[in-house]
Design a protein around this motif. Structure first.
Motif, PDB file in Angstrom:
ATOM      1  N   LYS A  76       0.828  -1.206   0.000  1.00  0.00           N
ATOM      2  CA  LYS A  76       0.000   0.000   0.000  1.00  0.00           C
ATOM      3  C   LYS A  76       0.864   1.257   0.000  1.00  0.00           C
ATOM      4  CE  LYS A  76      -4.053  -2.028   0.190  1.00  0.00           C
ATOM      5  NZ  LYS A  76      -5.045  -1.904  -0.916  1.00  0.00           N
ATOM      6  N   SER A  77       1.937   1.226   0.762  1.00  0.00           N
ATOM      7  CA  SER A  77       2.818   2.399   0.815  1.00  0.00           C
ATOM      8  C   SER A  77       3.489   2.643  -0.531  1.00  0.00           C
ATOM      9  CB  SER A  77       3.878   2.201   1.895  1.00  0.00           C
ATOM     10  OG  SER A  77       3.292   2.034   3.166  1.00  0.00           O
ATOM     11  N   VAL A  78       3.939   1.562  -1.158  1.00  0.00           N
ATOM     12  CA  VAL A  78       4.589   1.693  -2.463  1.00  0.00           C
ATOM     13  C   VAL A  78       3.582   2.167  -3.506  1.00  0.00           C
ATOM     14  CG1 VAL A  78       5.775   0.443  -4.304  1.00  0.00           C
ATOM     15  CG2 VAL A  78       6.320  -0.043  -1.911  1.00  0.00           C
ATOM     16  N   GLN A  79       2.367   1.628  -3.481  1.00  0.00           N
ATOM     17  CA  GLN A  79       1.346   2.048  -4.434  1.00  0.00           C
ATOM     18  C   GLN A  79       0.992   3.527  -4.270  1.00  0.00           C
ATOM     19  OE1 GLN A  79      -2.052  -0.617  -5.221  1.00  0.00           O
ATOM     20  NE2 GLN A  79      -0.996  -2.157  -3.996  1.00  0.00           N
ATOM     21  N   ALA A  80       0.995   3.997  -3.023  1.00  0.00           N
ATOM     22  CA  ALA A  80       0.724   5.421  -2.788  1.00  0.00           C
ATOM     23  C   ALA A  80       1.798   6.282  -3.448  1.00  0.00           C
ATOM     24  CB  ALA A  80       0.657   5.699  -1.290  1.00  0.00           C
ATOM     25  N   GLY A  81       3.041   5.835  -3.340  1.00  0.00           N
ATOM     26  CA  GLY A  81       4.124   6.563  -3.997  1.00  0.00           C
ATOM     27  C   GLY A  81       4.011   6.522  -5.508  1.00  0.00           C
ATOM     28  N   LEU A  82       3.632   5.365  -6.042  1.00  0.00           N
ATOM     29  CA  LEU A  82       3.454   5.240  -7.491  1.00  0.00           C
ATOM     30  C   LEU A  82       2.326   6.142  -7.983  1.00  0.00           C
ATOM     31  CD1 LEU A  82       3.848   1.371  -7.900  1.00  0.00           C
ATOM     32  CD2 LEU A  82       5.478   3.127  -8.605  1.00  0.00           C
ATOM     33  N   LEU A 218      -2.422   0.634 -22.965  1.00  0.00           N
ATOM     34  CA  LEU A 218      -3.643  -0.146 -22.774  1.00  0.00           C
ATOM     35  C   LEU A 218      -3.518  -1.540 -23.378  1.00  0.00           C
ATOM     36  CD1 LEU A 218      -6.233   2.666 -23.533  1.00  0.00           C
ATOM     37  CD2 LEU A 218      -5.825   1.589 -21.315  1.00  0.00           C
ATOM     38  N   THR A 219      -2.779  -1.679 -24.475  1.00  0.00           N
ATOM     39  CA  THR A 219      -2.559  -3.002 -25.062  1.00  0.00           C
ATOM     40  C   THR A 219      -1.768  -3.889 -24.115  1.00  0.00           C
ATOM     41  OG1 THR A 219      -2.579  -2.032 -27.287  1.00  0.00           O
ATOM     42  CG2 THR A 219      -1.623  -4.236 -27.055  1.00  0.00           C
ATOM     43  N   VAL A 220      -0.747  -3.313 -23.486  1.00  0.00           N
ATOM     44  CA  VAL A 220       0.020  -4.063 -22.488  1.00  0.00           C
ATOM     45  C   VAL A 220      -0.882  -4.468 -21.327  1.00  0.00           C
ATOM     46  CG1 VAL A 220       1.897  -3.904 -20.807  1.00  0.00           C
ATOM     47  CG2 VAL A 220       2.229  -3.027 -23.125  1.00  0.00           C
ATOM     48  N   CYS A 221      -1.767  -3.555 -20.922  1.00  0.00           N
ATOM     49  CA  CYS A 221      -2.710  -3.877 -19.835  1.00  0.00           C
ATOM     50  C   CYS A 221      -3.637  -5.024 -20.235  1.00  0.00           C
ATOM     51  CB  CYS A 221      -3.536  -2.637 -19.482  1.00  0.00           C
ATOM     52  SG  CYS A 221      -2.637  -1.382 -18.546  1.00  0.00           S
ATOM     53  N   PHE A 222      -4.026  -5.083 -21.507  1.00  0.00           N
ATOM     54  CA  PHE A 222      -4.877  -6.184 -21.964  1.00  0.00           C
ATOM     55  C   PHE A 222      -4.169  -7.524 -21.798  1.00  0.00           C
ATOM     56  CE2 PHE A 222      -5.989  -9.148 -25.367  1.00  0.00           C
ATOM     57  CZ  PHE A 222      -7.336  -9.349 -25.101  1.00  0.00           C
ATOM     58  N   PHE A 236      -2.929  -1.359 -10.066  1.00  0.00           N
ATOM     59  CA  PHE A 236      -2.529   0.022 -10.289  1.00  0.00           C
ATOM     60  C   PHE A 236      -1.973   0.237 -11.693  1.00  0.00           C
ATOM     61  CE2 PHE A 236       0.763   3.316 -10.344  1.00  0.00           C
ATOM     62  CZ  PHE A 236      -0.063   4.418 -10.165  1.00  0.00           C
ATOM     63  N   GLY A 237      -1.354  -0.789 -12.281  1.00  0.00           N
ATOM     64  CA  GLY A 237      -0.854  -0.641 -13.645  1.00  0.00           C
ATOM     65  C   GLY A 237      -1.955  -0.220 -14.601  1.00  0.00           C
ATOM     66  N   PHE A 238      -3.136  -0.809 -14.419  1.00  0.00           N
ATOM     67  CA  PHE A 238      -4.263  -0.410 -15.261  1.00  0.00           C
ATOM     68  C   PHE A 238      -4.769   0.983 -14.879  1.00  0.00           C
ATOM     69  CE2 PHE A 238      -8.795   0.091 -15.851  1.00  0.00           C
ATOM     70  CZ  PHE A 238      -8.902  -0.076 -17.228  1.00  0.00           C
ATOM     71  N   GLU A 239      -4.813   1.270 -13.579  1.00  0.00           N
ATOM     72  CA  GLU A 239      -5.281   2.593 -13.145  1.00  0.00           C
ATOM     73  C   GLU A 239      -4.433   3.696 -13.765  1.00  0.00           C
ATOM     74  OE1 GLU A 239      -6.642   3.342  -9.005  1.00  0.00           O
ATOM     75  OE2 GLU A 239      -5.900   1.304  -8.666  1.00  0.00           O
ATOM     76  N   ALA A 240      -3.116   3.492 -13.793  1.00  0.00           N
ATOM     77  CA  ALA A 240      -2.228   4.494 -14.390  1.00  0.00           C
ATOM     78  C   ALA A 240      -2.543   4.691 -15.869  1.00  0.00           C
ATOM     79  CB  ALA A 240      -0.769   4.068 -14.206  1.00  0.00           C
ATOM     80  N   ALA A 241      -2.795   3.582 -16.573  1.00  0.00           N
ATOM     81  CA  ALA A 241      -3.153   3.680 -17.989  1.00  0.00           C
ATOM     82  C   ALA A 241      -4.472   4.419 -18.167  1.00  0.00           C
ATOM     83  CB  ALA A 241      -3.235   2.278 -18.599  1.00  0.00           C
ATOM     84  N   ALA A 242      -5.446   4.144 -17.304  1.00  0.00           N
ATOM     85  CA  ALA A 242      -6.749   4.803 -17.395  1.00  0.00           C
ATOM     86  C   ALA A 242      -6.624   6.295 -17.111  1.00  0.00           C
ATOM     87  CB  ALA A 242      -7.726   4.153 -16.423  1.00  0.00           C
ATOM     88  N   TRP A 243      -5.850   6.659 -16.105  1.00  0.00           N
ATOM     89  CA  TRP A 243      -5.638   8.089 -15.822  1.00  0.00           C
ATOM     90  C   TRP A 243      -5.006   8.787 -17.022  1.00  0.00           C
ATOM     91  CZ3 TRP A 243      -3.058   7.950 -10.270  1.00  0.00           C
ATOM     92  CH2 TRP A 243      -4.009   7.477  -9.349  1.00  0.00           C
TER      93      TRP A 243
END
Length: 264
Positions: A76-82, A218-222, A236-243
């Motif tokens: 959670k701490s690392v994800q907050a930083g990301l 997004l292709t990588v996320c797929f 979070f990898g997908f969240e970053a792509a969506a943002w």
């Protein structure tokens, strides 16, 4: 992984990729300069630098995916930083495009006598905003809705719905890029046609480049979704792509309203 660790942060292992990325970027830029000035070896140097950058990106992000999905390093701490890192990155992109809008409005509010003292310049035939630009606007807004659909599907645990939504988003992105390319090929002016052509192609061209980057993201996320890298709680990898994709949508809305509609 963390039973012998007294904190929740990720102390990364030594990696060669920062050094390789720096050297590759140096070869790419120096190669471009040498190539544009006609020096022998410049073409090889920038192409080799580009290949090394692409290879480095694959290897570096492969390591990050492994650390987050297999090793469980992204707490959670690392994800907050990301998340903070991605937010700051998008803010820097906002300022990047702000410079192009500034150049456009400065030139349009104070048109030079060299372009006839009017905006658009007297000799420029502008594009019709109600044709391809309007269609592309609907396409990008629809893709923003489909990427949100994919996010909600991941949160709900529906892999099939998320895959369908991601494929829809990527397909719409490809259609947008093809229409943009067609618009460039058939446009009645070029980037060298006064400050209007320069600001138009710089702003819309860099936006198109961001669309291509987002499409790859997004292709990588797929494929990550296909290989079960995302869970309902950890994606979070997908969240970053969506943002990033929503940012691309918003920039296009400003481009359509200001450059295509108001600027024509």
């Amino acid at each position: 992984v963390y039973k012998f660790q007294k904190h929740s942060f990720h102390l990364v292992d030594p990696s060669p990729w920062p050094l390789i990325s720096g050297m590759s970027a140096l070869m790419l830029t120096f190669g471009f300069v040498l190539y544009m000035h006609g020096y022998s070896g410049g073409s090889f140097l920038w192409k080799f630098g580009l290949v090394m950058i692409v290879y480095m990106m694959y290897c570096w992000w492969r390591d990050i995916v492994r650390e987050g999905t297999i090793e469980g390093q992204h707490t959670k701490s690392v994800q907050a930083g990301l998340r903070m890192g991605v937010i700051l990155f998008i803010l820097s992109e906002v300022m990047f495009f702000f410079a192009f809008f500034w150049a456009f409005f400065h030139s349009s509010f104070n048109p030079s006598l060299a372009i006839g003292g009017v905006w658009p310049p007297a000799f420029i035939v502008t594009l019709d905003p109600w044709k391809i630009p309007l269609l592309n606007t609907f396409i990008l807004l629809t893709s923003g809705a489909s990427v949100t659909w994919a996010h909600h599907s991941i949160v709900m645990g529906s892999k099939h719905q998320a895959s369908l939504a991601l494929l829809t988003t990527v397909g719409l992105a490809v259609i947008f890029t093809l229409l943009q390319a067609y618009e460039y090929v058939t446009a009645p002016f070029t980037i060298s046609d006064s400050v209007y052509g320069s600001t138009f192609y710089m702003a819309t061209g860099f936006h198109g480049f961001h669309v291509i980057i987002g499409t790859i993201f997004l292709t990588v996320c797929f494929f990550r979704l296909y290989f079960n890298h995302f869970t309902r709680e950890h994606h979070f990898g997908f969240e970053a792509a969506a943002w990033y994709w929503h940012f691309v949508d918003v920039v296009w809305l400003f481009l359509f309203i200001t450059i295509y509609w108001w600027g024509s």
